[in-house]
Design an enzyme around this catalytic site. Structure first.
Site: not given
Length: 381
Positions: A72, A136, A165
């Site tokens: 997302d 997230e 990340e």
């Protein structure tokens, strides 16, 4: 055997308009790629959020290497300000543009590509788990937590986990995250008695009480830092009355603070401190103060050791840089995984994440895939 092109997979993911909470086709695409490589895939959707769990190998095996990420993305912002199509994944001068290019479809593509190639070329003695969420960037209530709940019910396990990340401030390979600060917000409503500003003795002004409370909170030194964490911080982020009149003392005032805290505190201990400050100011000014608190995540640390060494060795072998072990930055889904297994974060340079014209160097996508491949090789080798 043909290798999986992580840059091509990144481009195909960017073309999926998966703005939270929309799945946008991203997880469908990944499920197809992983299933074709022999991964057992299962959706762990919850609360209208799409999540994908994939495993190669026996779930009962005592060694399982996990990757976690999200597909997302945040909204586009001012779409007219984009100079390249936000879901076009167009490449210009070796740079790929698009929402999610940095945060974090390139990271997902890199570890998925590395995992697929690893099981095809050198099937490991163990399992590889890939857990990808579509929640997230929002409240994260039904994202990685839903995946972990699914794993608990199904008897699935990760021995260690890498969250992909972006972790590098400026140069590829310069930083990994071995922990994160906790995060919490507190909302205060101070209620007094409305009145005419010419007759303040007939009113009870909530504004001085709010000013005193905010000053007490903001001027308090929470700590001076710990072995692996910077000092905790408290920021006053808003004070509101909504009063357009100059001759009216309002009845109510609202204020909000955000705290980023290290491992010398917990959400509960800080909530207790906030309440004591609220009680003191309410008594001093004769007002009522209501407080609401939300703890987004507790601070955590994966102590330096085998996992951080494995990641650091892979990064250094590929980039020539020995990464700094850091706990800086905001929160990530590692805050949920730390209760399941040791977790470390490593990914791209994050300078353009959430920006207009978000972008990533194509060469860095390939480099990141090679780093993840080195991690898998070292872990199972």
């Amino acid at each position: 055997m043909t290798q999986t092109d992580a840059a091509d997979l990144t481009a195909r993911l960017i073309r999926c308009p998966s703005v939270t909470p929309q799945e946008g086709g991203a997880l469908v695409l990944l499920e197809q790629e992983l299933s074709a490589a022999g991964f057992h895939c299962m959706r762990a959707d919850r609360g209208g959020i799409s999540n994908l769990f994939a495993r190669w190998g026996d779930k009962a095996h005592p060694r399982s290497f996990g990757f976690n990420g999200h597909t997302d993305v945040v909204p586009l912002g001012d779409e007219a300000a984009w100079t390249m199509p936000p879901f076009g994944a167009e490449v210009k001068d070796g740079v790929m543009y698009g929402r999610g290019a940095t945060d974090m479809k390139s990271g997902v593509a890199a570890f998925v590509a590395a995992a697929i190639d690893h099981v095809r070329d050198t099937p490991p003695d163990g399992a590889i788990v890939i857990a990808i969420t579509g929640d997230e960037e929002a409240d994260a209530i039904d994202g990685t937590t839903a995946l972990l709940d699914h794993m608990a019910r199904a008897g699935e396990q990760m021995s260690v986990c890498i969250v992909g990340e972006p972790t590098c401030p400026e140069k590829m390979g310069e930083m990994i995250k071995i922990g994160r600060r906790g995060s919490m917000s507190a909302w205060f409503t101070v209620t007094g008695v409305q009145g005419h500003s010419a007759y303040p003795h007939r009113a009870r002004n909530p504004l001085p009480a709010m000013a005193r409370l905010m000053d007490r909170l903001a001027s308090h030194v929470l700590d001076k830092g710990t072995a692996h964490f910077d000092p905790s911080t408290l920021a006053v982020v808003t004070i509101d009355t909504g009063n357009p009149a100059t001759n009216v003392i309002p009845a109510e005032c609202r204020g909000t603070v955000n705290i980023r805290f290290n491992d010398s505190h917990s959400g509960a201990s800080l909530t207790g401190w906030l309440q004591s400050e609220v009680d003191a100011v309410a008594t001093e000014f004769g007002v009522t103060i209501d407080m609401k608190v939300k703890v987004s995540g507790e601070s955590f640390l994966t102590p330096p050791g085998a996992l951080s060494d494995l990641v650091s060795d892979a990064v250094e072998a590929e980039t020539g840089l020995r990464p700094v072990l850091s706990t800086t930055g905001g929160t990530s889904d590692a805050r949920f995984i730390k209760d399941h297994c040791p977790v470390v974060e490593f990914g791209l340079v994050g300078q353009t994440m959430h920006q207009v014209d978000e972008r990533v160097e194509v060469a860095q996508i390939h480099q990141l895939k090679r780093i993840y491949a080195r991690m898998l090789g070292a872990y199972f080798g």
